[in-house]
Design an enzyme around this catalytic site. Structure first.
Site, short mmCIF file in Angstrom:
data_model
loop_
_atom_site.label_atom_id
_atom_site.label_comp_id
_atom_site.label_asym_id
_atom_site.label_seq_id
_atom_site.Cartn_x
_atom_site.Cartn_y
_atom_site.Cartn_z
N LYS A 60 -7.14 -6.83 1.40
CA LYS A 60 -6.16 -7.05 0.33
C LYS A 60 -7.02 -7.56 -1.49
O LYS A 60 -7.98 -7.51 -1.36
CB LYS A 60 -5.36 -8.16 0.35
CG LYS A 60 -4.52 -8.49 1.14
CD LYS A 60 -4.35 -10.45 1.38
CE LYS A 60 -2.95 -10.56 0.87
NZ LYS A 60 -2.59 -11.47 1.19
O1 G3P Z 1 -0.12 -14.37 1.37
C1 G3P Z 1 0.03 -13.86 -0.04
C2 G3P Z 1 0.95 -14.95 -0.69
O2 G3P Z 1 2.03 -15.10 0.52
C3 G3P Z 1 1.04 -16.25 -0.98
O3 G3P Z 1 2.15 -17.14 -1.23
O4 G3P Z 1 3.10 -19.19 -1.50
O5 G3P Z 1 0.87 -18.74 -2.56
O6 G3P Z 1 2.64 -17.48 -3.51
P1 G3P Z 1 2.27 -18.50 -2.24
#
Ligand code: G3P
Length: 214
Positions: A83
């Site tokens: 990533k």
């Molecule tokens: O994997 C990254 C992403 O899905 C993060 O999600 O919930 O931290 O905005 P969030």
């Protein structure tokens, strides 16, 4: 649509994988930190359970550092996807990773132009963070709609990986738009399986089965 699990929690990954519907896993430093475990152990466990793309995040700010991290991460296992955040340094790193056949997932995408540039640089996946857009009053799914159109127009060799998913409607909307992948937190995945009418139906059938002379 492929479904990835958005977690570094091994018990969640093991359980969801046993349902037969998990195509990959995405992690980030926040998710790995939550486990309280050593990074190498978490990655070893994930790769042993899921035979599909496993996203691990590089955190350097410059291209040199990102590529160096990408080499180390991708050497851990053949399924590792690195990533890389969408920045100008990230774009440089993506291009170099592509040349070295290191797979990348461009993360923290909040606009279609960011995804367009990442795809042109040669990334394998773009991750629009739709929940974080919703959180600040924008409609995150509009971004997915734009990406589906742009990627359809130009047939990029790059998949749309919808991330930052908050609830089952996000998954359904992404599927209806034709996104390639949703990466789903385990609690959202559980909500996708359950329905109160299914529970009522099971209970009724069980009761009536007991009434049947055997
Ligand atoms: O994997 C990254 C992403 O899905 C993060 O999600 O919930 O931290 O905005 P969030």
């Amino acid at each position: 649509m492929k479904i990835f699990l958005d977690t570094a929690d091994i018990s969640e990954i093991r359980e969801a994988a046993s349902w037969g519907i998990i195509d990959g896993v995405t992690t980030n430093p926040t998710l790995v930190a939550k486990t309280g475990r050593k990074f190498a152990e978490v990655v070893r466990d994930i790769t042993a359970i899921v035979d599909g793309p496993i996203s691990l995040e590089a955190t350097s700010e410059d291209a040199e550092g990102l590529v160096a991290e990408a080499r180390v991460l991708s050497a851990i296992h053949k399924n590792v996807v690195v990533k890389i955040p969408i920045t100008t340094e990230g774009l440089k790193a993506i291009k170099r990773c592509r040349a070295e056949r290191i797979k990348t997932n461009t993360t923290l995408i909040f606009s279609a132009n960011q995804a367009l540039l990442a795809a042109k640089a040669g990334t394998n996946y773009v991750s629009p963070f739709i929940g974080r857009l919703d959180d600040q009053g924008q409609v995150g799914m509009d971004l997915v709609r734009e990406l589906v159109t742009v990627f359809f127009n130009y047939e990029f060799d790059c998949e749309i990986l919808v991330a930052s998913i908050r609830h089952p409607i996000h998954v359904l909307s992404a599927a209806m738009l034709g996104a390639d992948i949703c990466t789903v937190p385990f609690d959202v995945l559980k909500k996708m399986v359950g329905h109160s009418l299914t529970d009522v139906g099971i209970a009724r059938f069980k009761k009536d089965w007991a009434k049947i002379p055997k």
